[in-house]
Write an enzyme that holds these catalytic residues in place. Structure first.
Site, PDB file in Angstrom:
ATOM      1  N   CYS A  48       0.799  -1.196  -0.055  1.00  0.00           N
ATOM      2  CA  CYS A  48      -0.030   0.200   0.212  1.00  0.00           C
ATOM      3  C   CYS A  48       0.786   1.177  -0.135  1.00  0.00           C
ATOM      4  O   CYS A  48       1.495   1.389  -1.173  1.00  0.00           O
ATOM      5  CB  CYS A  48      -1.025   0.187   1.259  1.00  0.00           C
ATOM      6  SG  CYS A  48      -2.454   0.970   0.911  1.00  0.00           S
ATOM      7  N   HIS A  75      -3.607  -4.936   0.329  1.00  0.00           N
ATOM      8  CA  HIS A  75      -3.171  -5.618   1.621  1.00  0.00           C
ATOM      9  C   HIS A  75      -2.994  -7.205   1.446  1.00  0.00           C
ATOM     10  O   HIS A  75      -4.183  -7.530   2.233  1.00  0.00           O
ATOM     11  CB  HIS A  75      -3.993  -5.015   2.723  1.00  0.00           C
ATOM     12  CG  HIS A  75      -3.733  -3.458   3.059  1.00  0.00           C
ATOM     13  ND1 HIS A  75      -2.708  -3.042   4.056  1.00  0.00           N
ATOM     14  CD2 HIS A  75      -4.216  -2.583   2.598  1.00  0.00           C
ATOM     15  CE1 HIS A  75      -2.817  -1.787   3.886  1.00  0.00           C
ATOM     16  NE2 HIS A  75      -3.657  -1.438   3.107  1.00  0.00           N
ATOM     17  N   GLU A 134      -1.611  -9.128   3.460  1.00  0.00           N
ATOM     18  CA  GLU A 134      -1.334  -9.717   4.415  1.00  0.00           C
ATOM     19  C   GLU A 134      -2.731 -10.041   5.260  1.00  0.00           C
ATOM     20  O   GLU A 134      -2.717 -10.774   6.238  1.00  0.00           O
ATOM     21  CB  GLU A 134      -0.488  -8.907   5.524  1.00  0.00           C
ATOM     22  CG  GLU A 134      -1.405  -7.475   5.853  1.00  0.00           C
ATOM     23  CD  GLU A 134      -1.343  -6.375   4.839  1.00  0.00           C
ATOM     24  OE1 GLU A 134      -1.027  -6.507   3.785  1.00  0.00           O
ATOM     25  OE2 GLU A 134      -1.535  -5.029   5.398  1.00  0.00           O
TER      26      GLU A 134
END
Ligand code: GLN
Length: 550
Positions: free
Chosen positions: A382, A508, A510
């Site tokens: 990001c 994102h 993750e």
């Protein structure tokens, strides 16, 4: 209708209710039940989206675009199923709904009160996910600590649900702390007795007490807790500190937490727990064959919860690579051209973290430059991706003042710019580009190699984007936009030609890494870091041999 388990916490905060709830859910899932978990938070913010990471850690985002508590990340990582808007409810959201109904005249002239209107709204939401037949069990974690004024309406709602539902459809697990007094060499049960008494005064009798402790509980102590807290001795569960959160389900299995729950809920005919994949993951995690050092470049590094999902993704990716991932936190505010080499010298890979605002961005840009010029594996998430674009614009394309308009509105090269549909937004809550969007990946790219497919879906949380006005300049010079949103052309992935591993993503990744499905970019990044480290060591050994023979 599903059955309901409520998890409350006593004595102190930070006991790991989320991990206990997720572990119990994992065990029930492993026995063949369909389980989900939800979190009810007592604060007034409508969601944690507007909270500073220092206040509340990471803001987790679901596929359907809810900004939620970071515990939902644990739920997904443990259960390997997605959560949604409905899985996180705050007092703020409850009041917002009730007040909106009041304004709409829905209460037909009645006085609107905490009981029954607020508690009814809480109960509706607590029971919602259990309707519709999707789940056998809904676990609800109640945020905060029993005795807090602000969690009273939640506890009252639990009391009412317990009263309304058949005995076997609902239960309460209370997590508490048994402190060890070094001077007295004793574990103390009094705080637990008090917190259970407080819960009982509020009308809720827990069925199971889970005790966080640094020392094992003796049978006598368990009996004492059971007697004073009014539960059966086998319903006192020891939760010793574990070396990793991923061990907690196995500890709870040993203690028989799942069996007590199944008995209380009168669920018969359940299967033996299927935890083969989980155990294999734990084995790999505990006995790594190699090690890499990754630099996490961020500005919230004092608070590790701010990067929770990134850190957990590294654990998943490390395990599958049978590699220990050591994270070195590097504060971006203190990286300069002068010290960058020294600060990053031991790293095998560099991750530039997400973030907002001006603080620390120049340090992030310097770190990206170091990775780009030294063939060091780089992964930007990001804001980290945006910094990679800015670095390239400044140092390769030669646009010295290139920037994001988030930090510099007057830059002559706004290579990162506010998204068009963000320009008229003034409300901060829930208005970013949120949730899952598809991304089309260019074949013959690093990203395609990593994902092994051309269409992916990942989650987002941002307002700024790659400025497509400059796309050909970047492409010609070697920064390739290898992934784009198919509907809007928004650049989702950039990568650097000729570099062993250099990737930045607007989304994102993750947020989608789980124990059973480690996120592909993290997995490949660790692989690249391993190769970098091996190469570094070969160079070291051969130069050492050279020295010895000369
Ligand atoms: N501040 C940037 C944006 O809003 C990056 C956000 C992030 O890193 N999550 O676009």
């Amino acid at each position: 209708m599903a059955k309901y388990i409520f998890v409350t916490g006593g004595v102190t905060s930070s006991l790991g209710k989320g991990i206990i709830a997720a572990s119990l859910a994992k065990l029930l899932q492993a026995r063949g039940l369909k389980v989900t978990i939800q979190k009810f938070d007592p604060y007034i913010n409508v969601d944690p989206g507007t909270l500073n990471p220092y206040e509340h850690g990471e803001c987790y985002v679901t596929d359907d675009g809810a900004e939620t508590d970071l515990d939902l990340g644990h739920y997904e990582r443990f259960l390997n199923i997605p959560t949604s808007q409905a899985n996180n409810v705050t007092t703020g959201r409850i009041y917002q709904t009730v007040i909106n109904k009041e304004r709409a005249g829905d209460y037909l002239g009645k006085t609107v009160q905490v009981i029954p209107h607020i508690t009814d709204e809480i109960k509706n939401r607590m029971l919602l996910l259990g309707k519709g037949g999707k789940y056998d069990i809904v676990i609800t974690e109640i945020g905060g600590t029993v005795g807090d004024i602000e969690s009273l309406p939640f506890v009252e709602a639990v009391r009412q649900i317990q009263w309304e539902l058949p005995e076997e459809d609902c239960m309460v697990v209370h997590l508490t702390l048994i402190p060890y007094l070094k001077a007295a060499k004793e574990l103390k049960t009094k705080p637990t007795q008090h917190s259970v008494r407080m819960l009982s005064q509020e009308g809720v009798q827990p069925n199971v007490i889970v005790c966080r402790t640094e020392q094992p509980l003796t049978e006598d102590l368990k009996k004492k807790i059971a007697l004073f807290c009014n539960v059966k001795p086998n319903a006192v569960i020891e939760a010793m500190d574990a070396s990793t959160i991923y061990e907690v389900p196995l500890k709870m299995l040993q203690e028989g937490l799942d069996v007590i729950v199944l008995k209380k809920l009168e669920i018969n005919g359940y299967a033996a727990p299927e935890l083969t994949k989980w155990r294999a993951f734990l084995d790999k995690l505990k006995y790594p064959q190699s090690k890499v050092t990754i630099g996490l470049i961020g500005k919230y590094i004092e608070l590790q919860d701010a990067y929770k999902s990134i850190l957990e993704s590294f654990i998943h990716a490390g395990a599958i690579n049978e590699c220990k991932v050591q994270i070195v936190n590097v504060h971006s505010e203190f990286i300069t051209h002068e010290n960058v080499k020294e600060k990053l010298k031991d790293l095998d890979g560099l991750l530039v973290a997400p973030g907002f605002g001006n603080r620390g961005v120049e340090g992030k840009i310097i770190a990206v430059q170091h990775a780009r010029e030294n063939q060091l594996p780089f992964f930007g998430i990001c804001l980290g991706m945006q910094m990679a674009v800015i670095e390239f614009a400044r140092n390769v394309l030669g646009w010295k003042d290139a920037h994001s308009t988030e930090m510099d509105e007057k830059t002559s090269h706004p290579v990162i710019d506010l998204m068009e549909d963000q320009k008229n937004i003034s409300n901060k809550g829930g208005t970013m580009r949120l949730g899952a969007y598809p991304c089309e990946i260019q074949k013959d790219s690093l990203a395609y190699n990593i994902y092994g497919t051309a269409t992916i879906s990942e989650r987002h949380r941002h307002r700024w984007e790659f400025n497509n006005k400059y796309i050909t300049d970047f492409e010609k010079a070697g920064l390739i936009p290898s992934g784009k949103n198919p509907a809007t052309g928004l650049v989702e992935i950039v990568e650097l030609k000729g570099h062993p591993f250099f990737i930045g993503v607007q989304y994102h990744p993750e947020l989608k890494s789980t124990v059973e499905n480690p996120q592909p970019i993290f997995v490949s990044f660790i692989k690249a870091a391993k190769e970098y480290s091996e190469k570094k060591n070969t160079v070291k050994t051969s130069s050492l041999q050279g020295e010895m023979s000369s």
